[in-house]
Design a protein around this motif. Structure first.
Motif, PDB file in Angstrom:
ATOM      1  N   LEU A  88       0.839  -1.205   0.000  1.00 26.49           N
ATOM      2  CA  LEU A  88       0.000   0.000   0.000  1.00 26.49           C
ATOM      3  C   LEU A  88       0.869   1.247   0.000  1.00 26.49           C
ATOM      4  O   LEU A  88       0.623   2.184  -0.765  1.00 26.49           O
ATOM      5  CB  LEU A  88      -0.948  -0.002   1.209  1.00 26.49           C
ATOM      6  N   VAL A  89       1.889   1.269   0.836  1.00 24.85           N
ATOM      7  CA  VAL A  89       2.780   2.438   0.903  1.00 24.85           C
ATOM      8  C   VAL A  89       3.499   2.641  -0.432  1.00 24.85           C
ATOM      9  O   VAL A  89       3.614   3.761  -0.917  1.00 24.85           O
ATOM     10  CB  VAL A  89       3.786   2.297   2.071  1.00 24.85           C
ATOM     11  N   GLU A  90       3.936   1.559  -1.048  1.00 23.33           N
ATOM     12  CA  GLU A  90       4.608   1.677  -2.345  1.00 23.33           C
ATOM     13  C   GLU A  90       3.662   2.212  -3.416  1.00 23.33           C
ATOM     14  O   GLU A  90       4.054   3.052  -4.234  1.00 23.33           O
ATOM     15  CB  GLU A  90       5.201   0.333  -2.763  1.00 23.33           C
ATOM     16  N   GLU A  91       2.416   1.749  -3.401  1.00 19.23           N
ATOM     17  CA  GLU A  91       1.437   2.249  -4.371  1.00 19.23           C
ATOM     18  C   GLU A  91       1.159   3.729  -4.149  1.00 19.23           C
ATOM     19  O   GLU A  91       1.147   4.521  -5.101  1.00 19.23           O
ATOM     20  CB  GLU A  91       0.133   1.442  -4.269  1.00 19.23           C
ATOM     21  N   LEU A  92       0.937   4.120  -2.903  1.00 19.38           N
ATOM     22  CA  LEU A  92       0.654   5.534  -2.615  1.00 19.38           C
ATOM     23  C   LEU A  92       1.869   6.403  -2.920  1.00 19.38           C
ATOM     24  O   LEU A  92       1.727   7.516  -3.417  1.00 19.38           O
ATOM     25  CB  LEU A  92       0.215   5.695  -1.160  1.00 19.38           C
ATOM     26  N   SER A  93       3.071   5.899  -2.633  1.00 20.29           N
ATOM     27  CA  SER A  93       4.288   6.665  -2.927  1.00 20.29           C
ATOM     28  C   SER A  93       4.475   6.887  -4.420  1.00 20.29           C
ATOM     29  O   SER A  93       5.100   7.862  -4.832  1.00 20.29           O
ATOM     30  CB  SER A  93       5.518   5.937  -2.362  1.00 20.29           C
TER      31      SER A  93
END
Length: 98
Positions: A88-93
């Motif tokens: 999720l963090v990688e997608e949002l980043s």
């Protein structure tokens, strides 16, 4: 309506970002993918503050997800981030400011 506020700060070269994302404004496929990542991470079960030690060379993340009847914020960094939260963090980043 689901909204996400994503903030990334710190890091070696200080490339921070902050934006708010309304999943209702995204194409259905993209919104469903992000919802899948939220569910996969079991986001609403993650403790609010996972930062136990500050390291200036790593990113710190603050993610707030509001689904109308419930809102939850998680603060983490690269070291303490649960493996389940990383996609999720990688997608949002990867998203640009909306």
């Amino acid at each position: 309506m689901t909204t996400i506020v994503f903030k990334r700060s710190g890091g070696f070269i200080g490339q921070g970002m902050k934006f708010q994302l309304d999943l209702g404004q995204l194409p259905t496929k993209d919104a469903r993918y992000i919802i899948h990542l939220i569910e996969q991470a079991e986001f609403f079960s993650i403790p609010e503050n996972l930062i136990v030690k500050f390291n200036p060379d790593e990113y710190q993340y603050t993610i707030t997800i509001d689904v109308g009847i419930i809102s939850h914020t998680v603060r983490t960094n690269d070291t303490t981030m649960p493996v389940s939260l990383r996609p999720l963090v990688e997608e949002l980043s990867s998203l640009k400011s909306v």
